[in-house]
Design an enzyme around this catalytic site. Structure first.
Site, PDB file in Angstrom:
ATOM      1  N   ASN A   1       0.848  -1.199   0.000  1.00  0.00           N
ATOM      2  CA  ASN A   1       0.000   0.000   0.000  1.00  0.00           C
ATOM      3  C   ASN A   1       0.878   1.242   0.000  1.00  0.00           C
ATOM      4  O   ASN A   1       2.104   1.153  -0.014  1.00  0.00           O
ATOM      5  CB  ASN A   1      -0.961  -0.027   1.198  1.00  0.00           C
TER       6      ASN A   1
ATOM      7  N   ASP B   1      -4.540  -6.204   5.426  1.00  0.00           N
ATOM      8  CA  ASP B   1      -5.580  -6.985   6.104  1.00  0.00           C
ATOM      9  C   ASP B   1      -5.544  -8.451   5.679  1.00  0.00           C
ATOM     10  O   ASP B   1      -5.871  -9.337   6.456  1.00  0.00           O
ATOM     11  CB  ASP B   1      -6.961  -6.384   5.802  1.00  0.00           C
TER      12      ASP B   1
ATOM     13  N   LYS C   1       7.583 -17.855 -10.178  1.00  0.00           N
ATOM     14  CA  LYS C   1       6.824 -16.773 -10.810  1.00  0.00           C
ATOM     15  C   LYS C   1       5.613 -17.366 -11.552  1.00  0.00           C
ATOM     16  O   LYS C   1       5.763 -18.340 -12.307  1.00  0.00           O
ATOM     17  CB  LYS C   1       7.732 -16.013 -11.785  1.00  0.00           C
TER      18      LYS C   1
ATOM     19  N   ILE D   1      -2.403  -6.926  14.770  1.00  0.00           N
ATOM     20  CA  ILE D   1      -1.302  -6.798  15.751  1.00  0.00           C
ATOM     21  C   ILE D   1      -1.723  -5.884  16.899  1.00  0.00           C
ATOM     22  O   ILE D   1      -1.522  -6.193  18.076  1.00  0.00           O
ATOM     23  CB  ILE D   1      -0.028  -6.248  15.056  1.00  0.00           C
TER      24      ILE D   1
ATOM     25  N   PHE E   1      -3.739   3.836  15.178  1.00  0.00           N
ATOM     26  CA  PHE E   1      -3.975   4.836  14.143  1.00  0.00           C
ATOM     27  C   PHE E   1      -5.132   4.359  13.273  1.00  0.00           C
ATOM     28  O   PHE E   1      -5.340   3.145  13.132  1.00  0.00           O
ATOM     29  CB  PHE E   1      -2.730   5.040  13.275  1.00  0.00           C
TER      30      PHE E   1
ATOM     31  N   LYS F   1     -13.527   2.397  15.591  1.00  0.00           N
ATOM     32  CA  LYS F   1     -12.291   1.592  15.571  1.00  0.00           C
ATOM     33  C   LYS F   1     -11.658   1.540  16.951  1.00  0.00           C
ATOM     34  O   LYS F   1     -11.131   0.513  17.375  1.00  0.00           O
ATOM     35  CB  LYS F   1     -11.319   2.191  14.540  1.00  0.00           C
TER      36      LYS F   1
ATOM     37  N   LYS G   1     -11.008  -2.009  18.696  1.00  0.00           N
ATOM     38  CA  LYS G   1      -9.640  -2.469  18.987  1.00  0.00           C
ATOM     39  C   LYS G   1      -9.310  -2.396  20.470  1.00  0.00           C
ATOM     40  O   LYS G   1      -8.246  -2.837  20.894  1.00  0.00           O
ATOM     41  CB  LYS G   1      -8.634  -1.635  18.194  1.00  0.00           C
TER      42      LYS G   1
HETATM   43  N1  CTP Z   1      -3.415  -2.814  12.589  1.00  0.00           N
HETATM   44  C1  CTP Z   1      -2.589  -3.818  13.048  1.00  0.00           C
HETATM   45  N2  CTP Z   1      -2.641  -5.050  12.468  1.00  0.00           N
HETATM   46  C2  CTP Z   1      -3.468  -5.302  11.448  1.00  0.00           C
HETATM   47  C3  CTP Z   1      -4.316  -4.265  10.968  1.00  0.00           C
HETATM   48  C4  CTP Z   1      -4.249  -3.038  11.559  1.00  0.00           C
HETATM   49  O1  CTP Z   1      -1.805  -3.585  13.984  1.00  0.00           O
HETATM   50  N3  CTP Z   1      -3.464  -6.508  10.921  1.00  0.00           N
HETATM   51  C5  CTP Z   1      -3.387  -1.503  13.266  1.00  0.00           C
HETATM   52  C6  CTP Z   1      -2.829  -0.369  12.437  1.00  0.00           C
HETATM   53  O2  CTP Z   1      -1.420  -0.252  12.614  1.00  0.00           O
HETATM   54  C7  CTP Z   1      -3.574   0.828  12.989  1.00  0.00           C
HETATM   55  C8  CTP Z   1      -4.913   0.250  13.362  1.00  0.00           C
HETATM   56  O3  CTP Z   1      -4.717  -1.145  13.521  1.00  0.00           O
HETATM   57  O4  CTP Z   1      -2.994   1.301  14.183  1.00  0.00           O
HETATM   58  C9  CTP Z   1      -6.007   0.484  12.385  1.00  0.00           C
HETATM   59  O5  CTP Z   1      -5.627   0.071  11.121  1.00  0.00           O
HETATM   60  P1  CTP Z   1      -6.628   0.232   9.888  1.00  0.00           P
HETATM   61  O6  CTP Z   1      -6.005  -0.390   8.686  1.00  0.00           O
HETATM   62  O7  CTP Z   1      -7.091   1.654   9.796  1.00  0.00           O
HETATM   63  O8  CTP Z   1      -7.851  -0.594  10.433  1.00  0.00           O
HETATM   64  P2  CTP Z   1      -8.425  -1.978  10.098  1.00  0.00           P
HETATM   65  O9  CTP Z   1      -8.528  -2.732  11.364  1.00  0.00           O
HETATM   66  O10 CTP Z   1      -7.663  -2.640   9.010  1.00  0.00           O
HETATM   67  O11 CTP Z   1      -9.889  -1.565   9.640  1.00  0.00           O
HETATM   68  P3  CTP Z   1     -10.457  -1.168   8.205  1.00  0.00           P
HETATM   69  O12 CTP Z   1      -9.398  -1.505   7.189  1.00  0.00           O
HETATM   70  O13 CTP Z   1     -11.671  -1.981   8.108  1.00  0.00           O
HETATM   71  O14 CTP Z   1     -10.743   0.309   8.283  1.00  0.00           O
END
Ligand code: CTP
Length: 431
Positions: A225, A294, A304, A324, A344, A358, A362
């Site tokens: 990303n 995710d 490949k 995490i 975040f 969120k 979390k």
């Molecule tokens: N995060 C993490 N581990 C993951 C996904 C997210 O530690 N597997 C943490 C990110 O570092 C951030 C927070 O969770 O601090 C939110 O991440 P975000 O991508 O905004 O949220 P998601 O849980 O993935 O929710 P969504 O994509 O549905 O908005």
């Protein structure tokens, strides 16, 4: 409830505004870097008075340093410009710190013995120790640096109240390679700024994730990303400035490691989880800024993936990655109040509602919301802090300015915890 947190409106940090520094140069080829350091200190808002030893003037002229600092340079204790002829007293009393860069091995030895046979050493001895800091940036050949006498001198200098900044490693003017180079001007600037920062996180162990993750599809392709890692790296720097021991677990980014920060590079979300869990036992603050994927391809191909001529795209199966942040936020340590977790949320719309949801999902005490597309890869950002009491806006500013404010906000919230919470310790384990 929304309040504006210390909104000063400034977008750039003038970290050394109001500081008056004496920049002392001693004899060494690294004097050429002191010119750059002088500019950098002034750019950061400091006023700089340059003092040079006779040996330093062999390497760079006082005229150059005068032009860069905008002040006449002092080289002798007999300077008649001082009406009372006491340059060593006058110059050392008005300074916030004396920065000796470069500091030669000989000058260090001189400091140790309290010798004062030239203006600069006289000033170091005459400075009020409790009020005027002494920072030294050693610069010497690798053998001189490694010599037991020099190493002994470092220890004694620190014991005498000086702060010895590190040295760099690499090619030396003498043609040899090793430890002993003077740190680069931007590294010294970072250390000097950190020296003056309030130590609001002293004693804390901060663990930070930053950057994107990379989920392999095959050996040459993967899913990632647009996260640049800049916010996480800025927070790592700000936390170190605030006196914390900082470990940064970074996804694939090409950013320099902030000074004094321990860094572990990882690639995938699984690598990041493993690296975090290994280090979480000793952490007291966890800040998750990483944009963790995710999902990951369930069965990455060892070779490949080739087009098979059918015109059909390959079908990829995905597995969900472990969250995490949620794992650590629900660990025994976090539940017991021994690990403060900060998440975040990078959203594209409805920031307040999405970030609030969120935070609850979390189970983190503090969640920092931002608009992802507005900030990915940029040097500026605006943050919305959410905790159990409501929301606080940190208006648009550079990521480093915001990182410093966030560190302050975290320290305030940690300070508000009860002593019982602070003394309780728990174990962290992956669920
Ligand atoms: N995060 C993490 N581990 C993951 C996904 C997210 O530690 N597997 C943490 C990110 O570092 C951030 C927070 O969770 O601090 C939110 O991440 P975000 O991508 O905004 O949220 P998601 O849980 O993935 O929710 P969504 O994509 O549905 O908005």
């Amino acid at each position: 409830m929304t309040n504006q947190a210390n909104a000063t409106g400034e977008s750039e940090a003038l970290e050394l505004a109001g500081k008056h520094l004496v920049l002392g140069l001693t004899g060494g080829i690294a004097c050429y870097k002191a010119a750059e350091l002088c500019r950098a200190l002034i750019k950061a808002g400091a006023t700089v008075q340059v003092v040079m030893t006779e040996a330093a003037a062999q390497f760079i002229t006082p005229v150059t340093m005068q032009a860069l600092s905008g002040r006449p340079v002092y080289t002798s204790q007999w300077d008649s410009r001082e009406p009372n002829t006491m340059a060593h007293i006058n110059l050392s009393r008005e300074a916030d710190a004396l920065v000796i860069a470069p500091c030669s091995a000989d000058f260090m030895a001189k400091l140790l013995h309290g010798r004062a046979d030239d203006l600069l050493s006289l000033m170091c001895l005459a400075r009020p120790i409790g009020k005027v800091a002494l920072l030294v940036a050693p610069a010497m050949n690798r053998e001189m640096y490694a010599h037991p006498a020099t190493q002994r001198n470092f220890v004694q200098l620190e014991a005498d109240g000086a702060t010895v900044l590190g040295v760099g490693n690499g090619f030396q003017a003498c043609g040899e390679t090793g430890d002993g180079r003077m740190l680069e001007p931007e590294q010294l600037l970072e250390d000097i700024i950190a020296f003056f920062a309030p130590k609001v996180l002293a004693g804390q162990q901060v663990l930070i994730t930053a950057g994107p993750t990379y989920e392999a599809i095959d050996p040459v392709r993967g899913i990632t990303n647009l996260s640049s890692g800049k916010m996480g790296f800025a927070i790592a720097r700000a936390a170190r400035e605030a006196g914390a021991e900082v470990t940064l677990v970074a996804g694939p980014v090409s950013l320099p490691t902030p000074r004094g920060v321990t860094r572990a590079d990882v690639k995938s979300a699984l690598n990041m989880l493993e690296a975090v869990m290994e280090r979480a036992q000793t952490a007291t603050i966890f800040i998750a800024t990483a944009a963790v994927a995710d999902w990951r391809p369930a069965a990455p191909s060892a070779h490949k993936i080739k087009k098979d001529g059918s015109g059909q795209a390959p079908q990829l199966e995905f597995s969900e990655n472990v969250d995490i942040l949620a794992t650590l936020a629900q660990s025994a340590a976090a539940q017991a109040g021994a690990l403060f977790c900060v998440g975040f949320a990078a959203e594209s719309h409805d920031l307040l509602e999405n970030a609030q949801a969120k935070r609850l999902r979390k189970k983190v005490p503090l969640l920092v919301g931002n608009i992802g597309p507005d900030t990915f890869g940029q040097d500026y950002n605006a943050l919305l802090l959410l905790d159990e009491r409501g929301s606080t806006e940190l208006p648009r500013a550079s990521k480093l300015v915001l990182a410093r404010r966030l560190v302050q906000e975290i320290a305030t919230r940690m300070g508000a915890r009860t002593p019982a919470q602070l003394s309780t310790s728990g174990k962290v384990s992956a669920s």
